[in-house]
Design an enzyme around this catalytic site. Structure first.
Site, PDB file in Angstrom:
ATOM      1  N   MET A  30       0.842  -1.202   0.000  1.00  0.00           N
ATOM      2  CA  MET A  30       0.000   0.000   0.000  1.00  0.00           C
ATOM      3  C   MET A  30       0.879   1.255   0.000  1.00  0.00           C
ATOM      4  SD  MET A  30      -3.460  -0.907   1.979  1.00  0.00           S
ATOM      5  CE  MET A  30      -2.883  -0.722   3.642  1.00  0.00           C
ATOM      6  N   GLY A  31       2.136   1.093  -0.364  1.00  0.00           N
ATOM      7  CA  GLY A  31       3.024   2.257  -0.468  1.00  0.00           C
ATOM      8  C   GLY A  31       3.516   2.736   0.886  1.00  0.00           C
ATOM      9  N   ALA A  32       3.974   4.017   0.924  1.00  0.00           N
ATOM     10  CA  ALA A  32       4.679   4.551   2.106  1.00  0.00           C
ATOM     11  C   ALA A  32       5.774   3.540   2.479  1.00  0.00           C
ATOM     12  CB  ALA A  32       3.734   4.833   3.264  1.00  0.00           C
ATOM     13  N   HIS A  34       9.099   1.346   3.243  1.00  0.00           N
ATOM     14  CA  HIS A  34      10.182   1.397   4.219  1.00  0.00           C
ATOM     15  C   HIS A  34      11.073   0.169   3.975  1.00  0.00           C
ATOM     16  CE1 HIS A  34       7.872  -1.708   6.228  1.00  0.00           C
ATOM     17  NE2 HIS A  34       6.832  -0.889   6.317  1.00  0.00           N
ATOM     18  N   HIS A  37       9.469  -3.304   3.347  1.00  0.00           N
ATOM     19  CA  HIS A  37       8.969  -3.584   1.993  1.00  0.00           C
ATOM     20  C   HIS A  37      10.136  -3.942   1.067  1.00  0.00           C
ATOM     21  CE1 HIS A  37       5.675  -0.681   3.337  1.00  0.00           C
ATOM     22  NE2 HIS A  37       4.978  -1.732   2.966  1.00  0.00           N
ATOM     23  N   GLY A 148       4.871 -10.270   4.129  1.00  0.00           N
ATOM     24  CA  GLY A 148       5.648 -10.097   5.352  1.00  0.00           C
ATOM     25  C   GLY A 148       5.007 -10.826   6.532  1.00  0.00           C
ATOM     26  N   GLN A 154      -2.720 -12.186   8.157  1.00  0.00           N
ATOM     27  CA  GLN A 154      -2.936 -11.910   6.729  1.00  0.00           C
ATOM     28  C   GLN A 154      -2.274 -13.000   5.878  1.00  0.00           C
ATOM     29  OE1 GLN A 154      -2.945  -7.893   4.777  1.00  0.00           O
ATOM     30  NE2 GLN A 154      -0.839  -8.458   4.332  1.00  0.00           N
ATOM     31  N   SER A 187       4.306   1.337   7.756  1.00  0.00           N
ATOM     32  CA  SER A 187       3.966   2.629   7.148  1.00  0.00           C
ATOM     33  C   SER A 187       3.291   3.527   8.183  1.00  0.00           C
ATOM     34  CB  SER A 187       3.028   2.427   5.963  1.00  0.00           C
ATOM     35  OG  SER A 187       3.604   1.520   5.054  1.00  0.00           O
ATOM     36  N   ARG A 188       2.541   2.913   9.084  1.00  0.00           N
ATOM     37  CA  ARG A 188       1.816   3.697  10.097  1.00  0.00           C
ATOM     38  C   ARG A 188       2.764   4.369  11.093  1.00  0.00           C
ATOM     39  NH1 ARG A 188      -2.135  -0.239   8.965  1.00  0.00           N
ATOM     40  NH2 ARG A 188      -4.155   0.708   8.539  1.00  0.00           N
TER      41      ARG A 188
HETATM   42  P1  AMP Z   1       1.536  -2.903   3.457  1.00  0.00           P
HETATM   43  O1  AMP Z   1       2.101  -1.867   2.541  1.00  0.00           O
HETATM   44  O2  AMP Z   1       1.502  -2.498   4.884  1.00  0.00           O
HETATM   45  O3  AMP Z   1       0.232  -3.455   2.952  1.00  0.00           O
HETATM   46  O4  AMP Z   1       2.554  -4.117   3.418  1.00  0.00           O
HETATM   47  C1  AMP Z   1       2.930  -4.722   2.202  1.00  0.00           C
HETATM   48  C2  AMP Z   1       3.687  -5.976   2.513  1.00  0.00           C
HETATM   49  O5  AMP Z   1       4.861  -5.646   3.265  1.00  0.00           O
HETATM   50  C3  AMP Z   1       2.888  -6.972   3.387  1.00  0.00           C
HETATM   51  O6  AMP Z   1       3.143  -8.282   2.933  1.00  0.00           O
HETATM   52  C4  AMP Z   1       3.460  -6.726   4.764  1.00  0.00           C
HETATM   53  O7  AMP Z   1       3.356  -7.855   5.611  1.00  0.00           O
HETATM   54  C5  AMP Z   1       4.925  -6.436   4.422  1.00  0.00           C
HETATM   55  N1  AMP Z   1       5.574  -5.715   5.523  1.00  0.00           N
HETATM   56  C6  AMP Z   1       5.091  -4.637   6.172  1.00  0.00           C
HETATM   57  N2  AMP Z   1       5.935  -4.279   7.167  1.00  0.00           N
HETATM   58  C7  AMP Z   1       6.960  -5.170   7.140  1.00  0.00           C
HETATM   59  C8  AMP Z   1       8.149  -5.333   7.922  1.00  0.00           C
HETATM   60  N3  AMP Z   1       8.435  -4.534   8.938  1.00  0.00           N
HETATM   61  N4  AMP Z   1       8.970  -6.356   7.607  1.00  0.00           N
HETATM   62  C9  AMP Z   1       8.689  -7.192   6.571  1.00  0.00           C
HETATM   63  N5  AMP Z   1       7.583  -7.085   5.804  1.00  0.00           N
HETATM   64  C10 AMP Z   1       6.725  -6.083   6.087  1.00  0.00           C
END
Ligand code: AMP
Length: 288
Positions: A30-32, A34, A37, A148, A154, A187-188
């Site tokens: 979902m972007g943002a 780090h 990702h 992740g 999830q 991202s939060r």
């Molecule tokens: P999101 O952008 O939050 O929807 O996350 C996109 C993907 O990145 C999902 O599969 C998350 O589980 C993974 N992800 C988010 N935070 C982390 C993290 N700290 N370490 C590894 N994977 C992550």
């Protein structure tokens, strides 16, 4: 990196790549972005010949409108990070492009996964996650899907989606990337002040405290103590702290010393909902 805003163009491109027998690794986000990702992108590069990332803040998975509206957007920085990482393809679709009609509104039979933990506190969330991931899997048709471990439940939901839809895509789960304090990257976290980020590390230290004190028998007292630790650290509300069966997420009240366990937590700090989890027993690193 090639950037696609339309699904038709991406599909045309991927047909060529698939005909050339390339294995496709897919990282939906979902972007943002780090480094967490980016670790998914790097793992995908090790495991596949072409890496596709998507950035789409999916409205159907937000049960809280304010959370959706406040979701951080840093698209220019994201594109820069993906280019630096050597990602091959980025899909950046609009809501209209992703959901042109009502056909995405299927219901997925997720069983108890939808009643427990995130399912309980975020009604409809996992249906929305399945809608978007199913749509993306139909578009990208990846060999491997990279998720992740930070979003443990999830991962279990998507594993179930893959089975329900008879998809040939295989799931690859990547470990959680953390700040040096132990705080899981998210991202939060962009919505937290530096002081809050320091407080937020308590979610990880508390989960580790549970791990250190776990022994066979009743675990209820550990949960109670963990909850007061989080509140003492400055969290204003706890949705759950759970010691759960690693393969079903059913809460465990009395541990037999052998059942594989995971500790999971969701709590609010300065209005920001944070989640994290750690395995409590060996052999939980890969999900069912
Ligand atoms: P999101 O952008 O939050 O929807 O996350 C996109 C993907 O990145 C999902 O599969 C998350 O589980 C993974 N992800 C988010 N935070 C982390 C993290 N700290 N370490 C590894 N994977 C992550």
């Amino acid at each position: 990196m090639i950037l696609f805003k339309t699904i038709v163009e991406l599909e045309k491109y991927l047909i060529k790549e698939r005909t050339a027998n390339k294995s496709i690794g897919f990282v939906p986000t979902m972007g943002a972005l780090h480094p967490g990702h980016i670790s998914l992108i790097k793992t995908a590069q090790e495991q596949s010949q072409l890496v596709v990332c998507s950035i789409f803040v999916n409205p159907t998975q937000f049960n809280d409108l304010a959370d959706y509206q406040q979701y951080p957007i840093t698209i220019e920085k994201d594109i820069y990070m993906l280019e630096q990482a050597g990602c091959d393809v980025l899909l950046l679709p609009s809501v209209q492009e992703m959901y042109p009609d009502e056909t995405h509104k299927k219901h997925y039979e997720l069983g108890s996964l939808e009643q427990l933990l995130e399912g309980k506190y975020r009604p409809g969330h996992f249906q929305g996650v399945c809608q978007v991931v199913n749509r993306l899997l139909e578009i990208v048709k990846p060999t491997l899907l990279f998720l992740g471990r930070k979003d443990y439940q999830q991962c279990m939901v998507i594993e179930k989606l893959i089975k329900l839809t008879d998809s040939y895509t295989r799931l690859f789960i990547v470990p959680t990337m953390r700040e040096t304090s132990g705080l899981a990257m998210s991202s939060r976290n962009l919505r937290l002040s530096e002081i809050d980020k320091d407080k937020a590390k308590a979610i990880f230290t508390t989960l580790n405290w549970i791990k250190e004190h776990l022994s066979p028998g009743s675990v209820g007292i550990l949960i109670k103590e963990a909850e007061s630790r989080l509140m003492d650290a400055g969290f204003e509300r706890i949705d759950y702290i759970s010691i759960a069966h690693a393969k079903t997420l059913e809460p465990i009240e009395i541990w037999d010393g052998a059942t594989p366990l995971v500790a999971l937590a969701a709590a609010f700090l300065s209005g920001v909902r944070l989640i994290d989890n750690i395995p409590l027993t060996d052999g939980v690193a890969s999900l069912p």
